[in-house]
Design an enzyme around this catalytic site. Structure first.
Site, PDB file in Angstrom:
ATOM      1  N   ASP A  35      -1.281  10.452 -12.402  1.00 23.44           N
ATOM      2  CA  ASP A  35      -1.643  11.257 -11.849  1.00 23.44           C
ATOM      3  C   ASP A  35      -3.053  11.498 -12.387  1.00 23.44           C
ATOM      4  OD1 ASP A  35      -2.357  12.738  -9.599  1.00 23.44           O
ATOM      5  OD2 ASP A  35      -0.580  14.332 -10.382  1.00 23.44           O
ATOM      6  N   HIS A  52     -10.578   7.143 -10.753  1.00 23.52           N
ATOM      7  CA  HIS A  52      -9.660   6.230 -10.326  1.00 23.52           C
ATOM      8  C   HIS A  52     -10.058   4.829 -11.216  1.00 23.52           C
ATOM      9  CE1 HIS A  52      -8.350   8.191  -7.343  1.00 23.52           C
ATOM     10  NE2 HIS A  52      -8.835   8.294  -6.553  1.00 23.52           N
ATOM     11  N   THR A  81       2.795   6.145   0.271  1.00 24.44           N
ATOM     12  CA  THR A  81       2.567   6.297   1.423  1.00 24.44           C
ATOM     13  C   THR A  81       1.589   7.449   1.899  1.00 24.44           C
ATOM     14  OG1 THR A  81       4.714   4.914   1.425  1.00 24.44           O
ATOM     15  CG2 THR A  81       3.866   6.005   3.895  1.00 24.44           C
ATOM     16  N   TRP A  84      -2.611   7.462   2.484  1.00 21.97           N
ATOM     17  CA  TRP A  84      -3.023   6.993   3.603  1.00 21.97           C
ATOM     18  C   TRP A  84      -4.399   7.890   4.255  1.00 21.97           C
ATOM     19  CZ3 TRP A  84      -4.218   1.895   3.131  1.00 21.97           C
ATOM     20  CH2 TRP A  84      -3.264   1.098   3.384  1.00 21.97           C
ATOM     21  N   ARG A  86      -5.808  10.565   2.454  1.00 22.56           N
ATOM     22  CA  ARG A  86      -7.083  11.020   2.194  1.00 22.56           C
ATOM     23  C   ARG A  86      -8.260   9.926   2.557  1.00 22.56           C
ATOM     24  NH1 ARG A  86      -6.555  10.725  -4.976  1.00 22.56           N
ATOM     25  NH2 ARG A  86      -4.174  12.173  -4.460  1.00 22.56           N
ATOM     26  N   LEU A 146       7.436  -9.204 -19.625  1.00 20.95           N
ATOM     27  CA  LEU A 146       6.726  -8.330 -19.136  1.00 20.95           C
ATOM     28  C   LEU A 146       6.579  -8.342 -17.100  1.00 20.95           C
ATOM     29  CD1 LEU A 146       6.161  -5.011 -19.057  1.00 20.95           C
ATOM     30  CD2 LEU A 146       3.806  -5.320 -19.452  1.00 20.95           C
TER      31      LEU A 146
HETATM   32  C1  FPP Z   1      -3.993   9.417  -8.633  1.00 22.92           C
HETATM   33  O1  FPP Z   1      -4.813  10.568  -9.734  1.00 22.92           O
HETATM   34  C2  FPP Z   1      -4.062   8.120  -8.571  1.00 22.92           C
HETATM   35  C3  FPP Z   1      -3.962   7.806  -7.781  1.00 22.92           C
HETATM   36  C4  FPP Z   1      -3.678   8.254  -6.817  1.00 22.92           C
HETATM   37  C5  FPP Z   1      -4.201   6.154  -8.046  1.00 22.92           C
HETATM   38  C6  FPP Z   1      -3.635   5.126  -8.991  1.00 22.92           C
HETATM   39  C7  FPP Z   1      -4.927   4.417  -9.227  1.00 22.92           C
HETATM   40  C8  FPP Z   1      -5.249   3.614 -10.610  1.00 22.92           C
HETATM   41  C9  FPP Z   1      -5.360   4.430 -11.308  1.00 22.92           C
HETATM   42  C10 FPP Z   1      -6.638   2.596 -10.321  1.00 22.92           C
HETATM   43  C11 FPP Z   1      -6.243   1.162  -9.978  1.00 22.92           C
HETATM   44  C12 FPP Z   1      -4.877   1.209 -10.014  1.00 22.92           C
HETATM   45  C13 FPP Z   1      -4.523  -0.514 -10.894  1.00 22.92           C
HETATM   46  C14 FPP Z   1      -2.535  -0.358 -10.880  1.00 22.92           C
HETATM   47  C15 FPP Z   1      -4.900  -1.408 -11.383  1.00 22.92           C
HETATM   48  P1  FPP Z   1      -5.092  11.667  -8.288  1.00 22.92           P
HETATM   49  O2  FPP Z   1      -6.694  11.316  -7.185  1.00 22.92           O
HETATM   50  O3  FPP Z   1      -4.247  12.420  -7.530  1.00 22.92           O
HETATM   51  O4  FPP Z   1      -5.533  12.894  -9.140  1.00 22.92           O
HETATM   52  P2  FPP Z   1      -5.653  14.101  -8.776  1.00 22.92           P
HETATM   53  O5  FPP Z   1      -4.378  14.976  -8.253  1.00 22.92           O
HETATM   54  O6  FPP Z   1      -6.066  15.408 -10.643  1.00 22.92           O
HETATM   55  O7  FPP Z   1      -6.347  14.923  -7.560  1.00 22.92           O
END
Ligand code: FPP
Length: 257
Positions: A35, A52, A81, A84, A86, A146
Site C-alpha cells: 500500500d 505502481h 476486487t 476495479w 478505480r 519459493l
Molecule cells: C496500493 O497502493 C497498491 C496497488 C493497488 C497495486 C499494487 C501493484 C504493484 C505494486 C505493482 C505491480 C505488482 C506486481 C506483482 C508486478 P495505492 O494505489 O492504494 O496507494 P495509496 O493508498 O497511496 O493511494
C-alpha cells in the site's frame, strides 16, 4: 579449493543470524498488503501509476528477501476486487504493468527457483494477463524454493462466497462442513496459512484480505510506502515476528469465556 559444506543452508543461516534473525523461526508463509503507491507518486507530483511502476522494484526486493530468509510462500495483494472501481486508466495501466512484469521476470524467477501462481477471480482479468499467468505456471525445472502467490482480483468475501457456492454445488450436508472443509474450498487450499502479514503505508486495516487464513497471523504495520519498501524492511518484519509470543488462543492469559 572449496571447503565442503556440512549443511546446504549453512551460509544462509550464518547471514541470517548476523542480521539478527533466527533461521529456525522464519515464518513459512508471509502475506503482504502493498500500500502507498498513490501517495508516493503524489508526493513527487506524479500520477498514481508512477507509484505502481516503482512498486515493481519493491516486489523484486521482497522476493529476494523472502528467498534469502528461507520464507517458503509469499503472497502479494496486487489487485483487489474493489480496485476495479478505480479510474479505467489506472486499472488498464496496472494490468499492463502486471503483464509486462510477468513477461520480463518469468525466466529470472524460474532460474531462482520461484514458482508463480495467482489466487482470485483470474477469469475477470484481461486476456493478455490470463495468458501470461498460464505461461508462467510451469515454474522452475528444478527445486522450488519459493511459491510467489499473486492475489489478483481477489477479496476474501468474494473467495468465501465462491467457497460456499462450491460446497453447496457439491451437495455437502451442514454436518459435513468443518473448518478443514472450508480450508479445502478456498483459493489457498494447498497453501499453509500465513504466519505473518505485513501492511505498508501506515494503514492499520485488513481490507478484505485473507480474512479466514489470517486468523492467527501476526500483523506487522510499517509507515514505509510500498515503493520505498526494501529487503531491510522485510527483515524488520521478520525480526518483529520473532519477538512476538504466539499463543493461538491458548495459555497463558487465554479468556475462559
Ligand atoms: C496500493 O497502493 C497498491 C496497488 C493497488 C497495486 C499494487 C501493484 C504493484 C505494486 C505493482 C505491480 C505488482 C506486481 C506483482 C508486478 P495505492 O494505489 O492504494 O496507494 P495509496 O493508498 O497511496 O493511494
Amino acid at each position: 579449493m572449496t571447503t565442503p559444506s556440512t549443511h546446504p543452508h549453512e551460509a544462509r543461516d550464518r547471514a541470517l543470524r548476523a542480521a539478527g534473525i533466527d533461521p529456525q523461526r522464519v515464518p513459512e508463509h508471509v502475506a503482504v498488503i502493498m500500500d502507498g503507491n498513490g501517495r508516493w507518486a503524489k508526493r513527487r507530483g506524479e500520477e498514481r501509476v508512477f507509484g505502481h511502476a516503482h512498486g515493481v522494484e519493491s516486489v523484486r526486493a521482497t522476493v529476494e528477501a523472502a528467498l534469502e530468509s528461507g520464507v517458503r510462500y509469499l503472497t502479494l495483494y496486487a489487485f483487489s476486487t474493489e480496485n476495479w472501481n478505480r479510474p479505467k486508466e489506472e486499472v488498464d495501466a496496472l494490468m499492463d504493468l502486471l503483464v509486462k512484469t510477468l513477461v520480463q521476470e518469468a525466466m529470472e524467477l524460474a532460474s531462482k527457483g520461484v514458482r508463480l501462481r495467482a489466487i482470485g477471480d483470474v477469469g475477470s482479468l484481461p486476456d493478455a494477463c490470463q495468458a501470461q499467468l498460464e505461461e508462467v505456471k510451469e515454474g522452475p525445472e528444478g527445486e522450488v524454493h519459493l511459491d510467489l502467490v499473486l492475489a489478483l482480483s481477489y477479496s476474501a468475501k468474494w473467495e468465501m462466497v465462491e467457497a460456499i457456492r462450491a460446497m453447496m454445488g457439491d451437495g455437502l450436508a451442514p454436518e459435513d462442513i468443518l473448518p478443514s472443509t472450508i480450508d479445502k474450498y478456498l483459493q489457498t487450499a494447498d497453501l499453509p496459512d500465513p504466519e505473518l502479514m505485513i501492511r505498508t503505508s501506515g494503514e492499520h486495516r485488513i481490507s478484505n484480505f485473507m480474512l479466514w487464513q489470517l486468523a492467527y497471523a501476526e500483523f506487522h504495520f510499517t509507515s514505509v510506502l510500498w515503493p520505498d519498501f526494501r529487503k531491510e524492511n522485510f527483515f524488520d518484519a521478520i525480526r518483529d515476528f520473532q519477538h512476538r509470543e504466539r499463543r493461538f488462543g491458548g495459555l497463558p492469559n487465554a479468556k475462559s469465556s
